[in-house]
Design a protein around this motif. Sequence first.
Motif, PDB file in Angstrom:
ATOM      1  N   VAL A  32       0.850  -1.196   0.000  1.00 49.04           N
ATOM      2  CA  VAL A  32       0.000   0.000   0.000  1.00 49.04           C
ATOM      3  C   VAL A  32       0.881   1.240   0.000  1.00 49.04           C
ATOM      4  CG1 VAL A  32      -1.812   1.262   1.225  1.00 49.04           C
ATOM      5  CG2 VAL A  32      -1.778  -1.244   1.285  1.00 49.04           C
ATOM      6  N   LEU A  33       0.665   2.092  -0.988  1.00 47.73           N
ATOM      7  CA  LEU A  33       1.441   3.320  -1.130  1.00 47.73           C
ATOM      8  C   LEU A  33       0.496   4.516  -1.027  1.00 47.73           C
ATOM      9  CD1 LEU A  33       4.234   3.897  -3.700  1.00 47.73           C
ATOM     10  CD2 LEU A  33       2.415   5.586  -3.496  1.00 47.73           C
ATOM     11  N   GLU A  34       0.803   5.440  -0.110  1.00 47.20           N
ATOM     12  CA  GLU A  34      -0.062   6.596   0.123  1.00 47.20           C
ATOM     13  C   GLU A  34       0.711   7.879  -0.121  1.00 47.20           C
ATOM     14  OE1 GLU A  34      -0.913   5.660   4.150  1.00 47.20           O
ATOM     15  OE2 GLU A  34      -2.800   4.656   3.671  1.00 47.20           O
ATOM     16  N   HIS A  35       0.091   8.784  -0.874  1.00 46.67           N
ATOM     17  CA  HIS A  35       0.708  10.082  -1.138  1.00 46.67           C
ATOM     18  C   HIS A  35      -0.357  11.044  -1.634  1.00 46.67           C
ATOM     19  CE1 HIS A  35       3.880  12.941  -2.184  1.00 46.67           C
ATOM     20  NE2 HIS A  35       3.262  13.138  -3.347  1.00 46.67           N
ATOM     21  N   ASP A  36      -0.357  12.232  -1.087  1.00 46.93           N
ATOM     22  CA  ASP A  36      -1.224  13.303  -1.556  1.00 46.93           C
ATOM     23  C   ASP A  36      -2.702  12.892  -1.568  1.00 46.93           C
ATOM     24  OD1 ASP A  36      -1.599  15.895  -2.411  1.00 46.93           O
ATOM     25  OD2 ASP A  36      -1.326  15.434  -4.535  1.00 46.93           O
ATOM     26  N   ALA A  67      11.393   1.364   2.496  1.00 43.71           N
ATOM     27  CA  ALA A  67      10.339   2.320   2.856  1.00 43.71           C
ATOM     28  C   ALA A  67      10.864   3.677   3.319  1.00 43.71           C
ATOM     29  CB  ALA A  67       9.417   1.700   3.905  1.00 43.71           C
ATOM     30  N   PRO A  68      11.873   3.753   4.195  1.00 41.02           N
ATOM     31  CA  PRO A  68      12.352   5.083   4.627  1.00 41.02           C
ATOM     32  C   PRO A  68      12.898   5.927   3.486  1.00 41.02           C
ATOM     33  CG  PRO A  68      13.119   3.374   6.126  1.00 41.02           C
ATOM     34  CD  PRO A  68      12.550   2.670   4.942  1.00 41.02           C
ATOM     35  N   CYS A  69      13.450   5.278   2.466  1.00 44.58           N
ATOM     36  CA  CYS A  69      13.996   6.019   1.323  1.00 44.58           C
ATOM     37  C   CYS A  69      12.898   6.671   0.493  1.00 44.58           C
ATOM     38  CB  CYS A  69      14.818   5.094   0.427  1.00 44.58           C
ATOM     39  SG  CYS A  69      16.201   4.280   1.261  1.00 44.58           S
ATOM     40  N   LEU A  70      11.681   6.149   0.594  1.00 49.54           N
ATOM     41  CA  LEU A  70      10.582   6.660  -0.204  1.00 49.54           C
ATOM     42  C   LEU A  70       9.914   7.879   0.438  1.00 49.54           C
ATOM     43  CD1 LEU A  70       8.861   3.278  -1.194  1.00 49.54           C
ATOM     44  CD2 LEU A  70      10.378   4.672  -2.615  1.00 49.54           C
ATOM     45  N   VAL A  71      10.094   8.054   1.740  1.00 55.99           N
ATOM     46  CA  VAL A  71       9.369   9.099   2.475  1.00 55.99           C
ATOM     47  C   VAL A  71       9.524  10.486   1.844  1.00 55.99           C
ATOM     48  CG1 VAL A  71       9.208  10.324   4.667  1.00 55.99           C
ATOM     49  CG2 VAL A  71       9.348   7.817   4.639  1.00 55.99           C
ATOM     50  N   PRO A  83      16.071   4.080 -10.136  1.00 51.35           N
ATOM     51  CA  PRO A  83      17.282   3.561  -9.466  1.00 51.35           C
ATOM     52  C   PRO A  83      16.967   2.787  -8.190  1.00 51.35           C
ATOM     53  CG  PRO A  83      17.630   5.816 -10.188  1.00 51.35           C
ATOM     54  CD  PRO A  83      16.179   5.543 -10.376  1.00 51.35           C
ATOM     55  N   LEU A  84      15.945   3.210  -7.443  1.00 51.26           N
ATOM     56  CA  LEU A  84      15.566   2.487  -6.229  1.00 51.26           C
ATOM     57  C   LEU A  84      14.947   1.140  -6.568  1.00 51.26           C
ATOM     58  CD1 LEU A  84      14.029   5.298  -3.981  1.00 51.26           C
ATOM     59  CD2 LEU A  84      16.225   4.136  -3.689  1.00 51.26           C
ATOM     60  N   LEU A  85      14.084   1.095  -7.570  1.00 52.34           N
ATOM     61  CA  LEU A  85      13.424  -0.141  -7.950  1.00 52.34           C
ATOM     62  C   LEU A  85      14.411  -1.146  -8.536  1.00 52.34           C
ATOM     63  CD1 LEU A  85      10.894   1.773  -7.667  1.00 52.34           C
ATOM     64  CD2 LEU A  85       9.840   0.369  -9.435  1.00 52.34           C
ATOM     65  N   ALA A  86      15.440  -0.633  -9.222  1.00 50.64           N
ATOM     66  CA  ALA A  86      16.385  -1.527  -9.900  1.00 50.64           C
ATOM     67  C   ALA A  86      17.123  -2.435  -8.928  1.00 50.64           C
ATOM     68  CB  ALA A  86      17.387  -0.704 -10.712  1.00 50.64           C
TER      69      ALA A  86
END
Length: 361
Positions: A32-36, A67-71, A83-86
Motif C-alpha cells: 500500500v502506497l499513500e501520497h497526496d 520504505a524510509p527512502c521513499l518518504v 534507481p531504487l526499484l532496480a
Amino acid sequence: MRLRLRRFPLTKAVPLAISRGSTSAVEHLLVVLEHDGITGCGETGGFDTGHRAYETTAIAAELEALAPCLVPMAPEPLQALEPLLAGLSPPARCGLDLALHDWWGQRLGQPLHRLWSLDPGACVATSVTLGLGEPAAVLARLERWWQQLPATRIKLKLGSPDGLAHDLALLETVAAALEQRRRATGVACELQVDANGGWTLDAARAMLEPLARAGVVLLEQPLAPQADAEADTAGFAALHPLCPLPLVADESCWDLADLLRQAPHVDGINIKLLKSGGLAEALLMARTARRLGLGVMMGCYSDAALLNGAAAQLLPLVNWPDLDSHLNLVDDPFSGLHLDADVLVPPSGAGLGISLRQEPC
C-alpha cells in the motif's frame, strides 16, 4: 510517500500439481502506497521456478528496508524512482511497481490500459489449468472448470515425475474429453501443454509427435530452465527446428534481455508480473515481442485478483491469456476482475481498477 505492507493467505479450492510439486495455499503481500491523499495498491509474493526462488518473508524485508527512502519522494515521475526499484528482486519490484502504477492511474482518473491506448475489445479467452494427477482426477477438474465458465482454452500440465507414460495417458484422456465435448456442444476447445521444465531434450523430442497428433496448439517450457543463459538458450535452439507447434518460453524468460536472447529460438514468451518485476517491464516486453513477431502469453502463479487485474491491463497485447489463478481461490480479498464468458475484461476503474473486498489479516 508512505509504504505499508500487509500479509494475507490465499487458499486454492483445488490444489495444483505441476512437475516441481503441488501447491494448496500461499501467503502474499499487499503493498500500500499513500501520497497526496491517493492510495495505490500492489500485490506480490514468493515463487519458485526450479532455478530461482523467492520467499515472501524476504520480499517483505526488502520493501521494509526501502520504505524510509521513499518518504521524501513522490510517486511521479516514475523515472526518478527507477534507481531504487532496480536494486530490488523481481517480486519485490513488482509489488511496488504495481502500487505506483495504481496510484498514477488514480491520480489521472483513468485505467492503465486507456493511458497506454490499448483496446479492451481486442482481448481473447483465457486458458484454465489442469494440473498433474491421475486421469480420472484431471477429468473431474476439467468438469469443474466447465461448471464455472465456458473454458474454451485448456492448459494441461505435463512433465510428470512418473515419466512419459503418465504424460501420454493424461494427454490422450484430455484430448478425448475435448473431442467428446466438441461433438456434444459443437464448440471446439483449444488444448495447450505446459511441461514446466519437466522434460529432458530427448523426452521433449519424443513427445512432439503425440502432441501434434492430439491437436495441441502450443508447447510451453518443455525443458528445465538453466541458470547459465548460454546453456538455457541452447536447449530451445536444439528443440525449436523440430517442433511442429509454437514453442513458448516461460521459466526461461524473465525480462527483456531474456526475450531478446530467446527470440530466434521460440515462437512466444510467457510474461508474468512477478518474474518481470511489474508492469513497466511487462509492457516493454509485450510490445517488443509483438514487434518481433512472437506470440505473447500472460501468466500467473498462485495470484489473487489484484495481481491478475494488473496483468489484465495488458491483455489487449496478449495472444494467450493464462490468468485463472484467482478463479481457483476460496479467500481472494479483492474484487473488480470480471469475465465475459471466458474472456477476462481489463478493469475499467482508475489505476488497476481492483478493490479491496476485505482488509487482509
